[in-house]
Design a protein around this motif. Structure first.
Motif, mmCIF file in Angstrom:
data_model
loop_
_atom_site.group_PDB
_atom_site.id
_atom_site.type_symbol
_atom_site.label_atom_id
_atom_site.label_comp_id
_atom_site.label_asym_id
_atom_site.label_seq_id
_atom_site.Cartn_x
_atom_site.Cartn_y
_atom_site.Cartn_z
ATOM 1 N N PRO A 104 0.790 -1.223 -0.111
ATOM 2 C CA PRO A 104 -0.043 0.023 0.117
ATOM 3 C C PRO A 104 0.792 1.388 -0.041
ATOM 4 O O PRO A 104 2.014 1.037 0.453
ATOM 5 C CB PRO A 104 -0.900 -0.184 1.374
ATOM 6 C CG PRO A 104 0.145 -0.882 2.302
ATOM 7 C CD PRO A 104 0.841 -1.892 1.333
ATOM 8 N N ILE A 105 0.255 2.162 -0.696
ATOM 9 C CA ILE A 105 0.959 3.725 -0.595
ATOM 10 C C ILE A 105 -0.187 4.682 0.007
ATOM 11 O O ILE A 105 -1.126 4.818 -0.546
ATOM 12 C CB ILE A 105 1.440 4.079 -1.937
ATOM 13 C CG1 ILE A 105 2.202 3.165 -2.548
ATOM 14 C CG2 ILE A 105 1.821 5.542 -1.819
ATOM 15 C CD1 ILE A 105 2.835 3.440 -4.082
ATOM 16 N N VAL A 106 0.262 4.891 1.240
ATOM 17 C CA VAL A 106 -0.898 5.619 2.020
ATOM 18 C C VAL A 106 -0.786 7.099 2.107
ATOM 19 O O VAL A 106 0.584 7.731 2.440
ATOM 20 C CB VAL A 106 -1.081 5.241 3.842
ATOM 21 C CG1 VAL A 106 -1.957 5.766 4.500
ATOM 22 C CG2 VAL A 106 -1.100 3.678 3.598
ATOM 23 N N GLY A 107 -1.653 7.963 1.974
ATOM 24 C CA GLY A 107 -1.352 9.442 1.755
ATOM 25 C C GLY A 107 -2.769 9.936 2.662
ATOM 26 O O GLY A 107 -3.579 9.465 2.693
ATOM 27 N N GLN A 108 -2.564 11.160 3.313
ATOM 28 C CA GLN A 108 -3.798 11.610 3.990
ATOM 29 C C GLN A 108 -4.732 12.157 3.233
ATOM 30 O O GLN A 108 -6.022 12.479 3.323
ATOM 31 C CB GLN A 108 -3.334 12.729 4.852
ATOM 32 C CG GLN A 108 -2.524 12.009 6.132
ATOM 33 C CD GLN A 108 -3.126 11.029 7.133
ATOM 34 O OE1 GLN A 108 -4.482 11.240 7.387
ATOM 35 N NE2 GLN A 108 -2.622 10.077 7.065
ATOM 36 N N ASP A 160 3.002 4.013 7.866
ATOM 37 C CA ASP A 160 1.852 4.481 7.653
ATOM 38 C C ASP A 160 0.730 3.505 7.562
ATOM 39 O O ASP A 160 -0.702 4.061 8.052
ATOM 40 C CB ASP A 160 1.859 4.948 6.146
ATOM 41 C CG ASP A 160 2.814 6.405 6.225
ATOM 42 O OD1 ASP A 160 2.954 6.656 7.118
ATOM 43 O OD2 ASP A 160 3.356 6.463 4.979
ATOM 44 N N PHE A 161 0.821 2.297 7.258
ATOM 45 C CA PHE A 161 -0.248 1.186 7.190
ATOM 46 C C PHE A 161 -0.783 0.938 8.755
ATOM 47 O O PHE A 161 -1.968 0.927 8.983
ATOM 48 C CB PHE A 161 0.093 0.023 6.424
ATOM 49 C CG PHE A 161 -1.001 -1.071 6.234
ATOM 50 C CD1 PHE A 161 -1.939 -0.668 5.361
ATOM 51 C CD2 PHE A 161 -0.860 -2.119 7.256
ATOM 52 C CE1 PHE A 161 -2.675 -1.745 5.427
ATOM 53 C CE2 PHE A 161 -1.975 -2.904 7.102
ATOM 54 C CZ PHE A 161 -2.743 -3.032 6.071
ATOM 55 N N LEU A 162 0.038 0.722 9.409
ATOM 56 C CA LEU A 162 -0.048 0.283 10.778
ATOM 57 C C LEU A 162 -0.790 1.427 11.443
ATOM 58 O O LEU A 162 -1.583 1.269 12.356
ATOM 59 C CB LEU A 162 1.135 -0.243 11.699
ATOM 60 C CG LEU A 162 2.076 -1.504 11.044
ATOM 61 C CD1 LEU A 162 3.214 -1.587 11.905
ATOM 62 C CD2 LEU A 162 0.974 -2.750 11.309
ATOM 63 N N ASP A 163 -0.414 2.576 11.419
ATOM 64 C CA ASP A 163 -0.963 3.616 12.183
ATOM 65 C C ASP A 163 -2.180 4.162 11.785
ATOM 66 O O ASP A 163 -3.137 4.725 12.530
ATOM 67 C CB ASP A 163 -0.080 4.949 12.127
ATOM 68 C CG ASP A 163 1.019 4.655 12.991
ATOM 69 O OD1 ASP A 163 1.372 3.801 13.725
ATOM 70 O OD2 ASP A 163 2.311 5.317 12.832
ATOM 71 N N HIS A 164 -2.588 4.055 10.278
ATOM 72 C CA HIS A 164 -3.579 4.696 9.888
ATOM 73 C C HIS A 164 -4.556 3.796 9.241
ATOM 74 O O HIS A 164 -5.853 4.094 9.096
ATOM 75 C CB HIS A 164 -3.251 5.741 8.580
ATOM 76 C CG HIS A 164 -2.316 6.829 9.271
ATOM 77 N ND1 HIS A 164 -2.756 7.700 10.167
ATOM 78 C CD2 HIS A 164 -1.039 7.005 9.137
ATOM 79 C CE1 HIS A 164 -1.610 8.446 10.425
ATOM 80 N NE2 HIS A 164 -0.660 8.217 9.697
#
Length: 213
Positions: A33-37, A159-163
């Motif tokens: 995954p590529i996570v962005g806000q 990023d994945f674990l936190d969001h």
């Protein structure tokens, strides 16, 4: 998702034909995954990753799908070249998909080379988008779970674990504790009997029956 559904059906049908329980076959796609806000932030992260590959290496990588064609003979920033049926005797499904992608999105050769080396998948976006997509795949039966296989940025796993993971937990889609102390147990699978033990039991059973009779 449709491709993964078809793959799962095919694997389970083959397993059943060979005497295996198809319900014990789990499909676990790799997930990077590529996570962005925001969607824009996620897209920037994707572009940053894609740009790490040199144009030379990207062209070589793309060329391997097309019988190692030398793509340097074409203009980089013009429409992806029309190759007809070239190389369909090799990576047919891959080359058809790449050519269709180039037509649909009107990609140049340069853009297509970068997309081939760094595929743009469905799991790029906001935490909610990624969680929604994972849930859709799971509920459709396309995935029994996912293997987190290489977060593509130094902060990707965090990023994945936190969001994303908290959203999955809130929806009851991810465990809050492990149910067993083995991989089989945590996947909900029985431990298969050793084939040699099974064969020995089968060989011994006629002798035991003779003794009891």
């Amino acid at each position: 998702m449709e491709d993964t559904l078809a793959f799962g059906r095919d694997v389970r049908q083959q397993a059943e034909a060979l005497g295996r329980n198809p319900n014990e076959i789990l499909i676990l796609p790799g997930l990077s995954p590529i996570v962005g806000q925001t969607p824009e932030e996620a897209e920037r992260k994707y572009q940053d990753i894609a740009s790490l590959v040199s144009t030379h290496d990207a062209l070589n990588y793309l060329g391997r799908y097309f019988n190692d064609i030398d793509f340097t003979q074409y203009e980089l920033d013009e429409q992806f070249p029309e190759l007809g049926s070239f190389a369909r005797n090799g990576w047919e499904s891959a080359t058809d998909r790449l050519k269709q992608l180039a037509r649909d999105e009107k990609l140049t050769l340069r853009q297509m080379a970068y997309r081939a080396t760094t595929p743009k998948h469905a799991f790029i976006g906001t935490p909610t988008h990624i969680a929604d997509t994972m849930q859709a795949w799971f509920e459709a039966g396309a995935a029994d779970g996912f293997m987190l296989s290489g977060a593509m940025l130094p902060t990707g796993l965090t990023d994945f674990l936190d969001h994303v993971l908290p959203i999955l937990k809130e929806r009851g889609l991810f465990r809050t504790e492990y149910e067993a102390d083995t991989l089989h147990g945590n996947l909900g699978l029985p431990i298969p009997e050793n084939q040699y033990t099974a064969a020995r039991k089968q060989a011994e059973s006629p002798a035991e029956m003779a003794m009891t009779s």
